[in-house]
Design a protein around this motif. Structure first.
Motif, PDB file in Angstrom:
ATOM      1  N   LYS A 146      17.152  46.358  64.563  1.00 18.97           N
ATOM      2  CA  LYS A 146      17.122  45.657  63.086  1.00 18.97           C
ATOM      3  C   LYS A 146      16.078  45.839  62.282  1.00 18.97           C
ATOM      4  O   LYS A 146      15.002  45.678  63.061  1.00 18.97           O
ATOM      5  CB  LYS A 146      17.647  44.125  63.325  1.00 18.97           C
ATOM      6  CG  LYS A 146      18.960  43.689  63.598  1.00 18.97           C
ATOM      7  CD  LYS A 146      19.115  42.137  63.399  1.00 18.97           C
ATOM      8  CE  LYS A 146      20.662  41.746  63.468  1.00 18.97           C
ATOM      9  NZ  LYS A 146      20.537  40.159  63.360  1.00 18.97           N
TER      10      LYS A 146
ATOM     11  N   GLN B  13      13.774  43.208  55.201  1.00 21.34           N
ATOM     12  CA  GLN B  13      15.004  43.078  54.651  1.00 21.34           C
ATOM     13  C   GLN B  13      14.955  42.157  53.315  1.00 21.34           C
ATOM     14  O   GLN B  13      15.752  42.606  52.328  1.00 21.34           O
ATOM     15  CB  GLN B  13      15.899  42.059  55.487  1.00 21.34           C
ATOM     16  CG  GLN B  13      16.656  43.083  56.592  1.00 21.34           C
ATOM     17  CD  GLN B  13      17.758  42.068  57.356  1.00 21.34           C
ATOM     18  OE1 GLN B  13      17.472  41.135  58.208  1.00 21.34           O
ATOM     19  NE2 GLN B  13      19.032  42.207  57.071  1.00 21.34           N
TER      20      GLN B  13
ATOM     21  N   ARG C 209      16.144  38.099  67.732  1.00 18.58           N
ATOM     22  CA  ARG C 209      16.317  38.659  66.432  1.00 18.58           C
ATOM     23  C   ARG C 209      17.313  38.072  65.567  1.00 18.58           C
ATOM     24  O   ARG C 209      17.364  38.422  64.425  1.00 18.58           O
ATOM     25  CB  ARG C 209      16.622  39.962  66.719  1.00 18.58           C
ATOM     26  CG  ARG C 209      15.535  40.800  67.762  1.00 18.58           C
ATOM     27  CD  ARG C 209      14.285  41.013  66.926  1.00 18.58           C
ATOM     28  NE  ARG C 209      14.201  41.401  65.600  1.00 18.58           N
ATOM     29  CZ  ARG C 209      14.215  42.919  65.071  1.00 18.58           C
ATOM     30  NH1 ARG C 209      14.449  43.493  66.234  1.00 18.58           N
ATOM     31  NH2 ARG C 209      14.112  42.971  64.016  1.00 18.58           N
TER      32      ARG C 209
ATOM     33  N   GLU D  50      25.779  36.394  57.823  1.00 23.21           N
ATOM     34  CA  GLU D  50      25.409  36.258  59.400  1.00 23.21           C
ATOM     35  C   GLU D  50      25.173  34.714  59.477  1.00 23.21           C
ATOM     36  O   GLU D  50      25.334  34.237  60.647  1.00 23.21           O
ATOM     37  CB  GLU D  50      24.199  36.727  59.691  1.00 23.21           C
ATOM     38  CG  GLU D  50      23.976  38.368  59.677  1.00 23.21           C
ATOM     39  CD  GLU D  50      22.808  38.987  60.101  1.00 23.21           C
ATOM     40  OE1 GLU D  50      22.247  38.200  61.078  1.00 23.21           O
ATOM     41  OE2 GLU D  50      22.398  39.731  59.636  1.00 23.21           O
TER      42      GLU D  50
ATOM     43  N   GLU E 172      13.684  34.929  62.000  1.00 22.97           N
ATOM     44  CA  GLU E 172      14.544  34.854  62.930  1.00 22.97           C
ATOM     45  C   GLU E 172      14.516  33.741  63.809  1.00 22.97           C
ATOM     46  O   GLU E 172      13.635  32.985  63.525  1.00 22.97           O
ATOM     47  CB  GLU E 172      13.860  36.156  63.787  1.00 22.97           C
ATOM     48  CG  GLU E 172      13.980  37.475  62.747  1.00 22.97           C
ATOM     49  CD  GLU E 172      13.408  38.699  63.734  1.00 22.97           C
ATOM     50  OE1 GLU E 172      12.566  38.403  64.676  1.00 22.97           O
ATOM     51  OE2 GLU E 172      13.917  39.996  63.529  1.00 22.97           O
TER      52      GLU E 172
ATOM     53  N   ASP F 255      20.181  38.279  72.148  1.00 23.07           N
ATOM     54  CA  ASP F 255      19.879  38.610  70.877  1.00 23.07           C
ATOM     55  C   ASP F 255      19.201  37.475  69.963  1.00 23.07           C
ATOM     56  O   ASP F 255      19.178  37.703  69.085  1.00 23.07           O
ATOM     57  CB  ASP F 255      20.903  39.270  70.297  1.00 23.07           C
ATOM     58  CG  ASP F 255      22.395  38.411  70.179  1.00 23.07           C
ATOM     59  OD1 ASP F 255      22.146  37.118  70.664  1.00 23.07           O
ATOM     60  OD2 ASP F 255      23.158  38.576  69.553  1.00 23.07           O
TER      61      ASP F 255
ATOM     62  N   ASP G 216      20.295  44.693  68.289  1.00 23.60           N
ATOM     63  CA  ASP G 216      19.486  44.038  67.703  1.00 23.60           C
ATOM     64  C   ASP G 216      18.074  44.553  67.626  1.00 23.60           C
ATOM     65  O   ASP G 216      17.339  44.176  66.574  1.00 23.60           O
ATOM     66  CB  ASP G 216      19.640  42.543  68.103  1.00 23.60           C
ATOM     67  CG  ASP G 216      20.907  41.738  66.988  1.00 23.60           C
ATOM     68  OD1 ASP G 216      21.420  42.588  66.327  1.00 23.60           O
ATOM     69  OD2 ASP G 216      21.071  40.622  67.433  1.00 23.60           O
TER      70      ASP G 216
END
Length: 612
Positions: free
Chosen positions: A195, A201, A603, A574, A221, A600, A192
């Protein structure tokens, strides 16, 4: 009692009548309506009286998003970041405490169908929730609120002044998550770490928008370093221009339009329960641990102002006795009252100042949970000679005084599992191998029991995805208006790549009215009714964005209200079984639990918004 006892249900199809004659009923406030309704009838063909199957709801598990094979994590998905931590073995110790409330107030401080298999939990089922291993410990502490000047970051310190320090100030963008200090071990590099940032994104998704698609407004996040085992996520709650989530020891408020961090409040101990709704003036009361120790009891409350992020009053309450000490919490807000329900009692406090409104009520029947909202509908259990709390009631109560306005006695052996709707009253009842959905009139008399339809129903509730704080009213995949109840099924046929169905039922008769199919691989989940139409969440699939769809009360063809971008489908996917909130043309998806097992969690995407 202000209303007459419940009437007998219609005779015939579902067997004989139930319950004693009206003249044998106990006094008001101790269960006054007979256990009527066909849910106690012998097994019949159909979804509401199926032969016993493995699992509590007598429905074979099916692959797909609503009936996944058992996997590590509360959503039964083989994805990182969603592991359910093992629960400790039951503990029964609880030291005696002085008085009913151990902490003085300190101003300024502040379903027919089977669920997916779950990892083993300690203890077994009982009225009011699962057992949890707990060791009670009450430790008094002087607490204070500290505001860092100009920072917009609040934290609460324990009287020694060693509170944590914030790491970010106002204006923090959605691509720069706020990371609170944590006692967790240092992280090792993992996948991650590579990412892209949330901002990157969002920009990439919006660069590929197609006609008719809404933007991805922002993405957040997790931003909090969690211990191994992770933490439940509470919210999102929306008040005005702020959307708020709570996780572990941090409560965070973001701007609804751009995801900008508006404030962050560091709690002195971890959040462990929360109501599904705030008050009308934007106050929420969180259940928090009493101390920072690993086995600390969830027996303290913290009020938070959702507008400003400032902490209000804080207080503890005593949990003593076997049933009280081991039961899960069920929190709700009704008007200006917050309730904390457990198997043996409910305590009620005034949200504005934390004043005690009521505690244990007269009689041997006590509410173990409420549904949030304008109508204070409660589920109650009665302590019998066997001390098993197996006799249960549905009650309408005055949330300020605890007075019982009417009471419906559930047939012995059945338990109140969830409250799907408080107004009109629609209640999920269960036995180890049976499931029924009971509909009451607004005066507490029997109205109908749902029957028929496509079967394979699969609502998802807090108790299925959280490890603590499992409320009675937080179920997705169900909705009701004055005359109709709507419920989602699980995946029809995963091998064939099909979606699911949404069924509608007439509340007056309980009969199935109509069914609509979802698109291939994109299940529909009822959310609520608005403007005479049913609003549903459409899940994303590969290269297909999700969104909000609407359906007229007559069924037929549904249409999209907000279509999420296809380019953002991977991000949307997700969020497994997310909490979905739709307000003012914007959709908010929030995780229900984030694991710390793989380092993780910082993130991990925790909150995303779509709209224009």
């Amino acid at each position: 009692m202000s209303e007459p006892p419940g009437q007998q249900p219609p005779q015939g199809e579902f067997g004989a009548s139930y319950g004693p004659p009206p003249e044998t009923f106990p006094p008001p406030g101790q269960g006054t309506a007979q256990p009527s309704g066909p849910y106690g009838a012998p097994a019949q063909p159909g979804p509401y009286a199926q032969p016993a199957q493995p699992g509590p709801y007598a429905q074979p598990a099916q692959p797909g998003p609503y009936a996944q094979p058992a996997q590590p994590g509360p959503y039964a998905q083989p994805a990182p970041g969603y592991g359910r931590p093992p629960q400790p073995a039951p503990g029964y110790g609880y030291p005696p405490q002085p008085g009913p409330y151990a902490q003085p107030q300190q101003p300024g401080y502040g379903y027919p169908g089977q669920l997916p298999p779950q990892p083993p939990q300690s203890g077994g089922p009982r009225g009011g929730g699962r057992f949890r291993g707990r060791t009670g410990m009450i430790v008094g502490a002087a607490l204070a609120v500290v505001l860092l000047a100009g920072a917009g970051i609040w934290f609460l310190s324990d009287g020694d002044g060693k509170g944590g320090k914030p790491t970010a100030g106002p204006g923090l963008s959605s691509g720069q998550p706020h990371v609170s200090p944590s006692p967790s071990p240092s992280r090792s590099k993992n996948a991650d770490d590579d990412k892209p940032s949330p901002r990157a994104q969002v920009d990439a998704v919006n660069a590929e928008l197609k006609p008719g698609e809404a933007k991805m407004l922002w993405l957040q996040e997790g931003g909090v370093d969690l211990p191994q085992g992770g933490a439940d996520v509470y919210g999102p709650w929306i008040f005005g221009d702020t959307v708020v989530k709570a996780m572990y020891h941090t409560v965070t408020g973001y701007d609804v339009t751009d995801g900008r961090l508006k404030w962050s409040l560091r709690l002195p101990t971890n959040a462990c329960a929360a109501p599904s709704q705030p008050t009308a003036d934007g106050k929420i009361v969180l259940g928090v641990k009493h101390t920072t120790s690993r086995d600390s009891e969830c027996n303290a409350l913290q009020m938070v102002d959702l507008r400003t992020g400032k902490a209000g009053w804080h207080r503890s309450y005593v949990r003593k006795g076997l049933w009280d000490g081991l039961s899960d919490l069920r929190m709700a807000i009704n008007g200006g009252t917050v309730t904390v329900g457990r198997t043996s009692r409910t305590d009620a406090f005034r949200v504005s100042d934390g004043k005690v409104l009521f505690g244990k009520l007269p009689g041997n029947c006590q509410p173990f949970g409420f549904a949030s909202g304008d109508v204070a509908l409660a589920a109650a259990s009665c302590q019998t000679a066997a001390d098993d709390h197996k006799e249960q009631l549905v009650q309408k109560m005055d949330p300020v005084t605890g007075k019982v306005l009417w009471s419906y006695k559930v047939k012995k052996g059945w338990e109140v599992a969830q409250i799907y709707s408080a107004d009109p009253p629609v209640v999920s009842l269960k036995k180890p191998d049976k499931w029924a959905i009971l509909v009451l009139n607004t005066n507490g008399t029997y109205r109908s029991q749902l029957s028929g339809g496509p079967g394979g129903y699969m609502p998802t509730c807090d108790k299925d995805v959280l490890t603590e704080g499992m409320n009675l009213d937080n179920c997705s995949g169900v909705a009701a208006d004055a005359g109709t109840f709507y419920m989602a099924t699980g995946t029809i046929d995963a091998k064939a790549g099909t979606g699911n169905r949404v069924a509608a039922f007439d509340l007056a008769t309980g009969k199935h009215k109509w069914t609509v199919d979802s698109p291939v691989e994109q299940p529909l989940r009822p959310m609520r009714t608005e403007g005479g139409k049913l609003l549903m969440y459409l899940a994303a699939y590969k290269n297909k964005g999700g969104g909000i769809a609407s359906l007229p009360p007559t069924g037929g063809k549904w249409e999209m209200v907000v279509r999420h971008p296809a380019a953002g489908a991977d991000v949307e996917r997700e969020f497994f079984d997310p909490r979905v909130v739709y307000v003012d043309g914007r959709t908010f998806l929030g995780q229900t639990r984030i694991s710390g097992m793989n380092d993780d969690e910082i993130r991990m995407r925790s909150l995303v918004a779509f709209g224009s």
